[in-house]
Scaffold this motif. Structure first.
Motif, PDB file in Angstrom:
ATOM      1  N   ARG A 180      -6.143  72.727  36.576  1.00 37.34           N
ATOM      2  CA  ARG A 180      -6.370  71.973  38.065  1.00 37.34           C
ATOM      3  C   ARG A 180      -7.907  71.234  37.912  1.00 37.34           C
ATOM      4  O   ARG A 180      -8.305  70.501  38.202  1.00 37.34           O
ATOM      5  N   PHE A 181      -9.233  72.288  38.051  1.00 38.20           N
ATOM      6  CA  PHE A 181     -10.306  72.119  37.398  1.00 38.20           C
ATOM      7  C   PHE A 181     -10.538  71.125  36.263  1.00 38.20           C
ATOM      8  O   PHE A 181     -11.404  70.441  36.008  1.00 38.20           O
ATOM      9  N   LEU A 182      -9.774  71.589  34.791  1.00 42.42           N
ATOM     10  CA  LEU A 182     -10.505  70.998  33.686  1.00 42.42           C
ATOM     11  C   LEU A 182     -10.039  69.376  33.481  1.00 42.42           C
ATOM     12  O   LEU A 182     -10.529  68.329  33.923  1.00 42.42           O
ATOM     13  N   LYS A 183      -8.914  68.750  35.051  1.00 40.04           N
ATOM     14  CA  LYS A 183      -8.500  68.593  35.439  1.00 40.04           C
ATOM     15  C   LYS A 183      -8.934  67.275  36.336  1.00 40.04           C
ATOM     16  O   LYS A 183      -9.313  65.928  35.735  1.00 40.04           O
ATOM     17  N   MET A 195      -9.692  74.006  25.138  1.00 37.72           N
ATOM     18  CA  MET A 195      -9.978  73.616  26.571  1.00 37.72           C
ATOM     19  C   MET A 195     -10.575  74.929  27.422  1.00 37.72           C
ATOM     20  O   MET A 195     -11.238  75.453  28.545  1.00 37.72           O
ATOM     21  N   ILE A 196      -8.489  75.440  27.016  1.00 37.36           N
ATOM     22  CA  ILE A 196      -8.461  76.268  28.292  1.00 37.36           C
ATOM     23  C   ILE A 196      -9.568  78.137  28.457  1.00 37.36           C
ATOM     24  O   ILE A 196      -9.518  78.672  28.603  1.00 37.36           O
ATOM     25  N   ARG A 197      -9.259  78.313  26.245  1.00 40.00           N
ATOM     26  CA  ARG A 197      -9.480  79.556  26.319  1.00 40.00           C
ATOM     27  C   ARG A 197     -11.224  79.426  26.690  1.00 40.00           C
ATOM     28  O   ARG A 197     -11.534  80.879  26.836  1.00 40.00           O
ATOM     29  N   GLN A 198     -11.780  78.202  25.672  1.00 41.38           N
ATOM     30  CA  GLN A 198     -13.125  78.349  26.078  1.00 41.38           C
ATOM     31  C   GLN A 198     -13.669  78.424  27.423  1.00 41.38           C
ATOM     32  O   GLN A 198     -14.419  79.634  27.648  1.00 41.38           O
ATOM     33  N   VAL A 247      -7.061  62.321  30.862  1.00 36.53           N
ATOM     34  CA  VAL A 247      -6.814  63.423  30.064  1.00 36.53           C
ATOM     35  C   VAL A 247      -5.975  64.588  29.599  1.00 36.53           C
ATOM     36  O   VAL A 247      -4.840  65.051  30.600  1.00 36.53           O
ATOM     37  N   LEU A 248      -5.440  65.115  28.944  1.00 36.27           N
ATOM     38  CA  LEU A 248      -4.745  65.697  27.996  1.00 36.27           C
ATOM     39  C   LEU A 248      -5.998  67.743  28.083  1.00 36.27           C
ATOM     40  O   LEU A 248      -6.752  67.620  27.329  1.00 36.27           O
ATOM     41  N   ASP A 272     -12.221  65.929  33.716  1.00 33.25           N
ATOM     42  CA  ASP A 272     -11.364  65.617  32.608  1.00 33.25           C
ATOM     43  C   ASP A 272     -11.454  65.720  31.677  1.00 33.25           C
ATOM     44  O   ASP A 272     -12.253  64.956  30.762  1.00 33.25           O
ATOM     45  N   GLY A 273     -11.052  66.785  31.242  1.00 34.25           N
ATOM     46  CA  GLY A 273     -11.304  67.494  30.339  1.00 34.25           C
ATOM     47  C   GLY A 273     -12.515  68.482  29.683  1.00 34.25           C
ATOM     48  O   GLY A 273     -12.781  69.092  29.280  1.00 34.25           O
TER      49      GLY A 273
END
Length: 337
Positions: free
Chosen positions: A41-44, A8-11, A2-3, A47-48
């Motif tokens: 890390r948690f997003l990865k 994603m980070i801002r949200q 996943v990229l 899977d985003g």
């Protein structure tokens, strides 16, 4: 793989700004001054998917509060002989750093017996090692090497591995689940060394069932892996079981306890244990340190992991029958922390 995007980070960051103060305090112990990297890390790990990553992190923070994880480094395991027994039966330690500054964690998978204490002591010891790594070792490495370091390398020694080792699967599953849900994406690479036939046979079954990001992290090396590992770390940082020639115990080395990173006499465990003693004294001044295990809530395995484990159980049953060996497998998972 996943990229993780800036959107994603801002949200995720916006959602974290709304959490209650107790959750914010324990989040500080998680991110150690690097909140954005922690959110990644948690997003990865999810899977985003921002909503799933947020739930995962909220569950983690609530687990930390409920189980008092923030104070676990002030809960030493005493007496010292009990802790020594844990070290002699749960073979894990830190042998040094890679050339890029990543801590090298050595694990004696095949010869760990987990027979010197209750499951709660082993879980307590494991979480303490995780917290010491994240709160002390990684920040110090980041400062020394002049860049943010948030992951480690793990070298897993399969010397002595037998199917009967899965008698400890309940404890292994508890520890693996705690790592999966609360310490995701903390390992850069898993290096497997001294792998006997039983591991190779089982690996063929396990590998296709793992998520892609986990498969890419696992490297099975030939023999003790010394030649390959020396490309990424100096000789002094090699785990002792990678320095010896031929087969033998991962528990001991020719230099006794000086070079054995599993032993309580090794500098890493000396520093970790003394750190917990000192933190306890700071927290409870003039109060004797009490003996007793530190109980935490054991999270339920992820449903997807349970599905994978059921498939592995069936395949391992066939393997056991084919080889005329112990076939009482109940659950196996590769830790993808």
């Amino acid at each position: 793989m996943v990229l993780v995007t800036e959107d994603m980070i801002r949200q995720f960051q916006s959602m974290m700004e709304q959490i209650d103060e107790p959750l914010k305090r324990t989040f500080q112990n998680v991110h150690q001054g690097n909140p954005t990297e922690t959110l990644v890390r948690f997003l990865k790990a999810r899977d985003g998917n921002v909503a799933k990553a947020y739930k995962m992190l909220m569950d983690c923070l609530n687990w930390r509060i409920t189980s008092e994880i923030d104070s676990i480094l002030a809960k030493p395991i005493i007496p010292r002989d009990l802790y020594r027994g844990l070290r002699d039966s749960n073979l894990i330690g830190m042998s040094g750093y890679s050339k890029e500054g990543l801590p090298v964690i050595a694990i004696g998978v095949g010869l760990s017996t987990f027979d010197q204490a209750s499951v709660h002591y082993y879980v307590q010891s494991h979480i303490q090692l995780n917290e010491y790594r994240d709160r002390v070792i990684l920040p110090a490495a980041s400062k020394k090497y002049g860049r943010h370091i948030s992951t480690c390398i793990k070298v897993l020694d399969m010397t002595g591995l037998k199917l009967s080792a899965l008698n400890h699967i309940k404890l292994m599953t508890v520890i693996s689940t705690i790592d999966d849900l609360n310490y995701p994406e903390k390992t850069e690479t898993y290096f497997i060394v001294n792998a006997p036939y039983i591991f190779s046979a089982c690996w063929k079954v396990v590998r296709p069932l793992l998520q892609e990001r986990t498969r890419k992290k696992v490297q099975v090396l030939s023999g003790n892996g010394k030649d390959e590992l020396l490309k990424i770390m100096d000789y002094a940082s090699l785990p002792h079981f990678c320095k010896r020639e031929g087969s033998g115990s991962s528990k001991y080395s020719r230099n006794g306890t000086v070079d054995n990173c599993f032993s309580l006499d090794h500098s890493f465990h000396q520093q970790l244990y003394n750190y917990t003693i000192e933190q306890a004294r700071l927290l409870e001044r003039n109060v004797p340190i009490k003996q007793g295990s530190f109980h935490v809530d054991f999270p339920e395995p992820d449903p997807e992991d349970a599905k994978i484990a059921k498939t592995i159980e069936s395949e391992f049953q066939k393997l056991g029958n084919q080889n005329g060996v112990c076939n009482s497998f109940r659950n196996v998972r590769i830790n993808a922390d």
